[in-house]
Enzyme design. Structure first.
Site, short mmCIF file in Angstrom:
data_model
loop_
_atom_site.label_atom_id
_atom_site.label_comp_id
_atom_site.label_asym_id
_atom_site.label_seq_id
_atom_site.Cartn_x
_atom_site.Cartn_y
_atom_site.Cartn_z
N GLU A 1 0.85 -1.18 0.00
CA GLU A 1 0.00 0.00 0.00
C GLU A 1 0.89 1.23 0.00
O GLU A 1 1.64 1.47 0.93
CB GLU A 1 -0.88 0.01 1.25
CG GLU A 1 -1.97 -1.02 1.17
CD GLU A 1 -2.51 -1.32 2.54
OE1 GLU A 1 -2.61 -0.40 3.36
OE2 GLU A 1 -2.81 -2.50 2.79
N ASP B 1 -5.38 8.45 10.90
CA ASP B 1 -4.04 7.99 11.23
C ASP B 1 -3.54 8.52 12.56
O ASP B 1 -3.84 9.64 12.97
CB ASP B 1 -3.07 8.40 10.12
CG ASP B 1 -3.26 7.53 8.89
OD1 ASP B 1 -3.09 6.31 9.00
OD2 ASP B 1 -3.61 8.08 7.83
#
Lengths: 611, 254
Positions: free
Chosen positions: B45, B56
């Protein structure tokens, strides 16, 4: 509609809706196996009378209906259930339009509409008669002069070619303000269920002018079912947030409509916040600018700004949803203080995220929050200001999905936040209406003025006037050092469509789609986006956007001190600064939202003017 | 057949690694990808950095901020990747937030991905219903697989809906958290993994968030087709640069 060829011929006239009756007792009952293919822009509408939910869902599925007209005694709960079942069993992405019918004769108790506000998309007013619809005569449309809602409605009941002049007159009257569609039936029939195409053609031709005008002018500035204001809004959230946001979306209107909730909210606004806030005619300021300036004194609220209206509403919402941990973001600390205040009031845990840089700049508000029992957590990521504090609050919510409510402080964020915050702040315009009527005899001003960062005080100031075309709306953004200086927060000018904090709106960003840091001397206006409602108001031209520099705002703030004895927040000073730049007529009534008081800005004023 | 589907058909547990493009240095992108493949990673990814990465935790936030400072943009990333299929065969997925893609133009972005040989996208803040309604046709036109997340809070009904829209794998977020927040799995997580396993979904599941070492990788892949490591790898390159990727991958697999 009933017969296949007749359906096709009517569809060729391009109506917006086409109705099919699913009611066995009706002579127009639609009992064919299928509806012929018609243009997808025409909404196929099922008409039901007290049918079971299973029956309705079955017909929706079978005939791919996009809307339902409920002609019986269906309750608000029924409507809500239908919506939920539709989302569950038919389509999440294409919500069902619910049109609830009310029969009117010589009088109508408009209070009956209230419980349906949150659960229907439209109301339809039909003539009370022997049958549920299709009786063939009109009711007194003047009754609609007292229509208390802003929900668009369908006008129905005995409308035919003979009523064209009446309709033209009606569309020019106040009563038609929220009239969204005309619903015709029996007067255009050769026999029940068989429509006279030529008569419909003539009707449409004769009314095309008024209908087009209406289409253009009955613009909807409220949020739609999916959370959009025109093309702006929505809920662009990571899956981790979906349950929290969805729980709120499903409940916020329902909770807000509960009499207990309303009573508690109103009582706290009155006894704790100190509402209604005065609407003050600023005589000397008006003389100076040769117009009539009224100040809506949100600065006199407890905690010194409009922010508390929303935090009171949201803390009550959080309690109804069983949450016991509250998080919030804050820039200058005003919303943080307002949140810490209501958490203290309710005895709930409070965590406020604040950019590290803002913590250093706004020490007094940090101290206030701590005194009120809140934990202030520095946002250390990105640019360490408001947008990063918002990111941190969202991350906290992701990590605490069950027991936590996030009190967003502005009319931003994923749906339903912009709408929920706006509705809590709407008390501002609700009061302006009666206060202005009391003082001037007319509830509508010529202009409403408010400053915009995310836009919550502005949203509240405009809310009850959005659909009053004669009321001008002026939105004042912070130009910082100048719109073209590279140090600005004028989002409507500098922003492009994009996604920030869960909603699609106008947003300051690089060409690459990275969100940039805005600048304004006022910590409450330096948000890189703007609430989606305001993006829509800008795009449609409903609001006039102005940008005011630091310098002009500071001077306007000081001027209000000298002329009226009121020290305004620097945010509010931006709204006051427009009088130097824009001419108003001597008889214009201009209401300015004085969103906050200037105590928090003393240091800024001191430094700026070397006081 | 898309490389992702092919890989998912292999009879093995898959290790997928996330890294932030343009970090630690702007030109590390291709080196990292090649090294990961060489050391036996199954899928990669490529993180397209964003200024405001909501989902995140601190590690990936910091790497994103640094990558942007290094000059990473969508254009730069596409330029770096233009010859990647000459040397790399494993599935490549771009993971990023929606706004940069939206600004690039969703169709232009997808077209470019197809040209380069990107196999799929993960866009945490593009909800499944918006994708379904507005963008699915475009993704499919360019042969891209879109991967959706589910969490322990996602209802069964919604999981089935997501499963019906997916055509690769389902990204199973191990717990209610941002990236890099967890260490190790308790019974709450393993029960959730089991619950999903029993749902007999059409798409295989790959577990992410909280996988950082051999122990968590092994544990996760007992319940799923594979596992994704993000923050732990980003931390590794922060501390060791791009030269000891073999050490990191070996420590996970062995």
């Amino acid at each position: 509609m009933k017969y296949q060829d007749n359906i096709k011929n009517v569809a060729a006239l391009q109506p917006d809706y086409l109705g099919f009756i699913f009611y066995e007792k009706s002579a127009r009952n639609f009992d064919s196996e299928s509806i012929p293919d018609i243009h997808e822009a025409i909404k196929k509408t099922g008409v039901f009378v007290d049918a079971s939910l299973e029956f309705v869902i079955d017909k929706i599925n079978k005939h791919n209906l996009q809307a339902v007209q409920l002609h019986g005694n269906e309750s608000p709960e029924y409507c809500d259930d239908l919506k939920n079942r539709h989302a569950k069993f038919v389509s999440v992405s294409h919500p069902l339009e619910i049109i609830k019918v009310f029969s009117v004769k010589d009088e109508f108790n408009f209070n009956r509409l209230k419980p349906y506000e949150a659960v229907c998309d439209f109301f339809l007013f039909d003539t009370k008669g022997k049958h549920p619809g299709g009786n063939g005569y009109t009711f007194d449309w003047n009754l609609l002069n007292h229509y208390p809602s802003t929900k668009p409605f369908f006008l129905s009941g005995g409308i035919g070619l003979e009523e064209i002049e009446d309709i033209k007159q009606f569309t020019n009257s106040k009563a038609s303000k929220y009239c969204y569609a005309l619903d015709v039936n029996s007067k255009f029939e050769i026999e029940p269920g068989l429509k006279n195409i030529e008569a419909l053609k003539a009707f449409k031709k004769n009314l095309s002018e008024v209908l087009d005008y209406k289409k253009e002018h009955v613009m909807n500035y409220n949020v739609n079912e999916k959370g959009y204001y025109g093309e702006f809004g929505g809920a662009f959230i990571p899956e981790m947030l979906y349950p929290n946001v969805e729980e709120l979306r499903q409940n916020y209107l329902k909770v807000m409509a509960e009499p207990d909730f309303k009573a508690e909210f109103d009582k706290l606004l009155k006894d704790y916040v100190g509402r209604p806030s005065p609407l003050y005619f600023a005589k000397r300021l008006s003389e100076k600018y040769n117009t009539k300036i009224y100040l809506k004194r949100e600065d006199l609220n407890h905690t010194g700004a409009h922010k508390i209206n929303n935090t009171i509403g949201q803390i009550l919402m959080a309690k109804r949803l069983g949450k016991h941990r509250i998080i919030a973001e804050t820039g200058a600390g005003q919303h943080g203080v307002a949140t810490a205040t209501v958490c203290a009031l309710m005895g709930l845990e409070c965590i406020v995220y604040m950019g590290e840089i803002d913590i250093a700049r706004q020490a007094p508000n940090v101290a206030r929050m701590k005194m009120l029992g809140a934990k202030v957590v520095p946002a250390l990521s990105g640019s360490r200001t408001l947008k990063d504090a918002t990111n941190e609050a969202i991350r906290d919510w992701i990590n605490n999905p069950v027991d936590t409510h996030y009190i967003i402080g502005s009319a931003i964020g994923p749906h339903p936040y912009p709408d929920m915050v706006t509705r809590f702040q709407a008390v501002i315009s609700e009061e302006i209406k009666w206060q202005l009527k009391e003082q001037t005899g007319n509830e509508n001003p010529d202009y409403l003025v408010a400053c915009i960062g995310g836009g919550s005080n502005a949203a509240g100031t405009y809310y009850h006037y959005l659909h009053e075309p004669e009321v001008g709306i002026i939105a004042v953004e912070a130009a910082g050092l100048g719109v073209d200086s590279g140090e600005s927060a004028a989002t409507s000018v500098l922003g492009k469509e994009g996604i920030i904090h869960g909603c699609k709106t106008l947003l300051m960003q690089t060409q690459d789609g990275q969100i940039t840091e805005p600048y304004s001397i006022s910590a409450g206006l330096d948000y890189p986006g703007v609430g989606p409602m305001h993006a829509h108001l800008a795009k449609t031209g409903r609001a006039e956007f102005m940008a005011i520099t630091d310098e002009d705002a500071m001077n306007a703030g000081l001027e209000l001190c000298k002329l009226e004895g009121i020290i305004p927040a620097i945010e509010s000073s931006h709204a006051l600064a427009i009088f130097e730049q824009r001419q108003f007529k001597p008889n214009d009534v201009v209401v300015v939202s004085l969103s906050g008081r200037g105590d928090k800005d003393l240091n800024n004023y001191i430094e700026y003017f070397k006081i | 057949m898309n490389r992702i589907n092919k890989k998912l058909n292999e009879d093995k547990k898959l290790l997928s690694i996330y890294f932030t493009a343009g970090y630690p240095n702007i030109d590390d992108t291709v080196t990292i990808i090649e090294n990961l493949e060489k050391n036996g990673v199954d899928m990669i990814e490529i993180g397209l950095p964003f200024s405001d990465p909501l989902a995140d935790g601190p590690t990936i936030q910091a790497s994103s901020t640094a990558a942007l400072k290094n000059g990473m943009t969508t254009e730069v990333l596409f330029e770096q990747l233009k010859d990647i299929r000459k040397t790399v065969n494993i599935p490549l997925i771009i993971m990023g937030y929606f706004n940069p893609m939206f600004q690039y133009g969703v169709e232009a972005f997808c077209k470019k991905c197809q040209e380069i040989g990107i196999d799929g996208l993960i866009i945490p803040d593009l909800p499944v219903d918006v994708y379904h309604e507005e963008y699915q046709a475009i993704f499919e036109k360019y042969g891209l697989i879109n991967v959706f997340l589910i969490t322990p809070q996602t209802s069964d009904e919604r999981i089935h809906y997501i499963d019906s829209i997916s055509n690769g794998f389902i990204y199973m977020v191990s717990s209610a958290s941002t990236t890099g927040a967890q260490s190790g799995f308790g019974t709450v997580q393993t029960e959730y993994f089991e619950r999903i396993g029993k749902m007999n979904l059409n798409n295989p599941q790959v577990i992410g968030f909280g996988i950082s070492n051999n122990e968590t990788f092994t544990q996760a892949t007992q319940y799923a087709k594979g596992a994704i490591i993000g923050s732990a790898f980003v931390k590794h390159v922060t501390n060791n640069g791009v030269n000891s990727i073999d050490t990191f991958v070996n420590s996970i697999l062995n």
